[in-house]
Write a protein that holds these residues in place. Structure first.
Motif, PDB file in Angstrom:
ATOM      1  N   GLU A  46       0.890  -0.895  -0.058  1.00  0.00           N
ATOM      2  CA  GLU A  46      -0.228   0.018   0.444  1.00  0.00           C
ATOM      3  C   GLU A  46       1.094   1.071   0.104  1.00  0.00           C
ATOM      4  N   VAL A  47       0.633   2.019  -1.179  1.00  0.00           N
ATOM      5  CA  VAL A  47       1.760   3.246  -0.325  1.00  0.00           C
ATOM      6  C   VAL A  47       0.177   5.041  -0.392  1.00  0.00           C
ATOM      7  N   ARG A  48       0.133   5.356   0.548  1.00  0.00           N
ATOM      8  CA  ARG A  48      -1.190   6.190   1.236  1.00  0.00           C
ATOM      9  C   ARG A  48      -0.696   7.973   0.504  1.00  0.00           C
ATOM     10  N   LEU A  49      -1.330   8.563  -0.600  1.00  0.00           N
ATOM     11  CA  LEU A  49      -0.893   9.666  -1.019  1.00  0.00           C
ATOM     12  C   LEU A  49      -2.066  10.842  -0.527  1.00  0.00           C
ATOM     13  N   GLY A  50      -1.238  11.936  -0.310  1.00  0.00           N
ATOM     14  CA  GLY A  50      -2.006  12.853  -0.434  1.00  0.00           C
ATOM     15  C   GLY A  50      -1.687  13.624  -1.243  1.00  0.00           C
ATOM     16  N   TYR A  51      -3.235  14.663  -0.959  1.00  0.00           N
ATOM     17  CA  TYR A  51      -2.760  15.520  -2.492  1.00  0.00           C
ATOM     18  C   TYR A  51      -4.027  16.982  -1.721  1.00  0.00           C
ATOM     19  N   PHE A  52      -4.342  18.275  -3.111  1.00  0.00           N
ATOM     20  CA  PHE A  52      -5.237  19.133  -3.008  1.00  0.00           C
ATOM     21  C   PHE A  52      -6.272  19.140  -3.332  1.00  0.00           C
ATOM     22  N   ALA A  53      -7.292  19.190  -3.984  1.00  0.00           N
ATOM     23  CA  ALA A  53      -8.287  19.573  -4.450  1.00  0.00           C
ATOM     24  C   ALA A  53      -7.768  20.635  -5.798  1.00  0.00           C
ATOM     25  N   VAL A  55      -5.805  22.881  -9.054  1.00  0.00           N
ATOM     26  CA  VAL A  55      -5.653  22.258 -10.503  1.00  0.00           C
ATOM     27  C   VAL A  55      -3.981  22.714 -10.043  1.00  0.00           C
ATOM     28  N   THR A  56      -3.115  23.457  -9.049  1.00  0.00           N
ATOM     29  CA  THR A  56      -1.916  23.212  -9.374  1.00  0.00           C
ATOM     30  C   THR A  56      -1.583  21.988  -8.698  1.00  0.00           C
ATOM     31  N   HIS A  57      -2.758  20.806  -8.490  1.00  0.00           N
ATOM     32  CA  HIS A  57      -2.230  19.476  -7.708  1.00  0.00           C
ATOM     33  C   HIS A  57      -2.319  18.695  -8.925  1.00  0.00           C
ATOM     34  N   ALA A  58      -3.147  18.721 -10.317  1.00  0.00           N
ATOM     35  CA  ALA A  58      -3.124  18.146 -11.423  1.00  0.00           C
ATOM     36  C   ALA A  58      -2.927  17.037 -11.743  1.00  0.00           C
ATOM     37  N   PRO A  59      -1.659  16.701 -11.836  1.00  0.00           N
ATOM     38  CA  PRO A  59      -1.313  15.660 -11.863  1.00  0.00           C
ATOM     39  C   PRO A  59      -1.558  14.409 -10.847  1.00  0.00           C
ATOM     40  N   ALA A  60      -1.987  15.295  -9.400  1.00  0.00           N
ATOM     41  CA  ALA A  60      -2.405  13.999  -8.447  1.00  0.00           C
ATOM     42  C   ALA A  60      -3.933  13.355  -8.639  1.00  0.00           C
ATOM     43  N   VAL A 255       8.422   3.357  -5.051  1.00  0.00           N
ATOM     44  CA  VAL A 255       8.322   5.156  -4.871  1.00  0.00           C
ATOM     45  C   VAL A 255       8.941   4.698  -6.313  1.00  0.00           C
ATOM     46  N   ALA A 256       9.675   4.176  -7.138  1.00  0.00           N
ATOM     47  CA  ALA A 256       9.686   4.205  -8.471  1.00  0.00           C
ATOM     48  C   ALA A 256       8.887   3.907  -9.602  1.00  0.00           C
ATOM     49  N   GLU A 257       7.107   2.849  -8.808  1.00  0.00           N
ATOM     50  CA  GLU A 257       5.951   3.081  -9.586  1.00  0.00           C
ATOM     51  C   GLU A 257       5.758   4.168  -9.385  1.00  0.00           C
ATOM     52  N   LEU A 258       5.895   4.477  -8.146  1.00  0.00           N
ATOM     53  CA  LEU A 258       4.642   5.941  -8.065  1.00  0.00           C
ATOM     54  C   LEU A 258       5.186   7.622  -8.711  1.00  0.00           C
ATOM     55  N   LEU A 259       6.567   7.549  -8.648  1.00  0.00           N
ATOM     56  CA  LEU A 259       7.171   8.324  -9.967  1.00  0.00           C
ATOM     57  C   LEU A 259       7.231   7.945 -11.202  1.00  0.00           C
ATOM     58  N   LYS A 260       7.317   6.797 -11.892  1.00  0.00           N
ATOM     59  CA  LYS A 260       6.443   6.439 -13.471  1.00  0.00           C
ATOM     60  C   LYS A 260       4.953   6.929 -13.249  1.00  0.00           C
ATOM     61  N   GLY A 261       4.129   6.900 -12.399  1.00  0.00           N
ATOM     62  CA  GLY A 261       2.802   7.282 -12.837  1.00  0.00           C
ATOM     63  C   GLY A 261       2.011   8.600 -12.784  1.00  0.00           C
ATOM     64  N   HIS A 262       3.739   9.810 -12.090  1.00  0.00           N
ATOM     65  CA  HIS A 262       2.986  11.217 -11.765  1.00  0.00           C
ATOM     66  C   HIS A 262       4.040  11.238 -13.341  1.00  0.00           C
ATOM     67  N   GLU A 263       5.153  10.448 -13.396  1.00  0.00           N
ATOM     68  CA  GLU A 263       5.224  11.478 -15.000  1.00  0.00           C
ATOM     69  C   GLU A 263       4.105  11.140 -16.254  1.00  0.00           C
ATOM     70  N   ALA A 276      -8.184  17.905 -21.181  1.00  0.00           N
ATOM     71  CA  ALA A 276      -7.363  17.802 -19.734  1.00  0.00           C
ATOM     72  C   ALA A 276      -8.431  18.275 -19.001  1.00  0.00           C
ATOM     73  N   PRO A 277      -8.547  19.852 -19.228  1.00  0.00           N
ATOM     74  CA  PRO A 277      -9.798  20.155 -18.051  1.00  0.00           C
ATOM     75  C   PRO A 277     -11.238  19.654 -17.301  1.00  0.00           C
ATOM     76  N   ALA A 278     -12.233  18.917 -19.087  1.00  0.00           N
ATOM     77  CA  ALA A 278     -12.561  17.278 -17.653  1.00  0.00           C
ATOM     78  C   ALA A 278     -11.978  17.046 -17.135  1.00  0.00           C
ATOM     79  N   VAL A 279     -11.527  16.919 -17.378  1.00  0.00           N
ATOM     80  CA  VAL A 279     -10.997  15.266 -16.455  1.00  0.00           C
ATOM     81  C   VAL A 279     -10.281  16.255 -15.072  1.00  0.00           C
ATOM     82  N   ILE A 280      -9.430  16.993 -14.903  1.00  0.00           N
ATOM     83  CA  ILE A 280      -9.597  18.334 -13.770  1.00  0.00           C
ATOM     84  C   ILE A 280     -10.415  18.514 -12.559  1.00  0.00           C
TER      85      ILE A 280
END
Length: 362
Positions: A46-53, A55-60, A255-263, A276-280
């Motif tokens: 398990e990996v537990r990820l934080g983010y904000f709702a 636009v500047t957190h759009a990759p998440a 972490v490496a796999e998380l980074l692949k998803g991030h990229e 992108a606008p609709a998905v975000i």
């Protein structure tokens, strides 16, 4: 892909310091290279990820909505999430071991690193550049009009709060962390800031997107200071990907796999400007209960660049800004970055690597 991916379609107080420190003591005092996995099975499930709702957190948002993190982590690693309003609260959760990684602004990342003596966390990638500004009501047309006004920021010690206090100081105003001074800075949750501004109880706010655009288009505010104008080439980090040091040391494979998803999420935003606008916006609606107007999301995305480059060469300036703002202690940030897993990934893809600017491993 260039190291900075651009798209024209392109979001607690100091008393939390003790809580930040509490979760840091267990981290090993080592900076050895990330270990290679010894088997095909992941080292944790398990990996537990934080983010904000925001636009500047759009990759998440995109990484979760499009299943890009899940694709890279595979069936054996579950990703669970927690949404925050601002950085200090996310740092409290990270330091307490409640989450393993988080999308976050640079100043809370700096603060936890310094407060923990370098034992709390590492920045492993950039996420967003730009997308923050001071917006104000009618009748405020220059910095000289701000004396006696009340301005909001998302949270005491967060990246926009530091930027606001530093800028006000440069303009000759005093502030303090209890709301006093020539200009009264009131840390306020973003959604409440919009409501209070509409009610005339706030004169302005320094905010990330999409809240800048919301105050402009939904509440009649205008930009007094775009933060991009304060930085060389208009480039300043708004969001980075921060990982708890102990988790990085013990589970570099995950972490490496998380980074692949991030990229993959950063690339997806660049490659899908129409979608992108609709998905975000759909992801923001899930977290807040209400989508943004199309004009808001479009304006917000125009002011943000998404990149895996953390723009590390700005961080010494950010440290000084936090000190000047009175929201963090002096201290070294040598070792704040560990970009080795990211750069290994970029090299394998034939992409440009990114720099830690002498502040860690790259």
């Amino acid at each position: 892909m260039n190291k900075i991916v651009r798209t024209t379609t392109a979001i607690t107080t100091l008393g939390l310091v003790a809580a930040m420190m509490a979760g840091c003591a267990s981290a090993a005092a080592t900076d050895k290279p990330a270990a290679e996995p010894t088997s095909s099975a992941p080292s944790v499930n398990e990996v537990r990820l934080g983010y904000f709702a925001n636009v500047t957190h759009a990759p998440a948002l995109v990484g979760l909505e499009e299943g890009l993190f899940a694709d890279e982590l595979g069936d054996d690693v579950k990703i669970t999430t927690q949404v925050f309003n601002a950085g200090p609260a996310a740092i409290e959760a990270l330091s307490a071991g409640a989450i393993d990684a988080t999308y976050i602004g640079p100043n809370p990342s700096i603060n936890t690193f310094i407060q923990s003596g370098g034992e709390s966390a590492r920045i492993v990638a950039g996420a967003a550049i730009g997308g923050a500004a001071l917006v104000v009501r009618d009748g405020i047309d220059s910095p000289e009009d701000l004396k006696g006004t009340t301005l909001a920021s998302p949270q005491l010690g967060n990246t926009q709060d530091v930027a606001l206090r530093k800028w006000l100081s440069d303009e000759g105003y005093t502030t303090d962390t209890s709301g006093g001074g020539d200009v009264h800075v009131t840390p306020t949750e973003n959604a409440q800031t919009l409501t209070l501004f509409q009610q005339g109880q706030l004169d302005g706010a320094w905010l990330p997107e999409p809240w800048v655009s919301r105050l402009i288009l939904d509440a009649g505010a205008h930009v007094l200071q775009d933060e991009a104008d304060l930085w060389d080439d208009g480039e300043f980090p708004t969001t980075v990907l921060l990982v708890r040091k102990q988790f990085l040391d013990e589970h570099p494979d995950v972490v490496a796999e998380l980074l692949k998803g991030h990229e993959a999420a950063v690339k997806w935003i660049a490659d899908n400007p129409d979608e992108a606008p609709a998905v975000i916006n759909g992801a923001i609606e899930k977290e807040t209960g209400k989508p943004l107007d199309d004009a808001v999301i479009e304006r917000a995305l125009e002011h943000v660049t998404f990149s895996v480059d953390p723009v590390a060469d700005t961080f010494e300036t950010l440290v000084q800004n936090g000190i000047d703002a009175g929201t963090q202690k002096k201290g070294s940030i040598d070792g704040l970055f560990d970009l080795r897993l990211l750069n290994k990934q970029l090299k394998a893809e034939g992409e440009d690597t990114v720099s830690a600017a002498g502040l860690g491993k790259d």
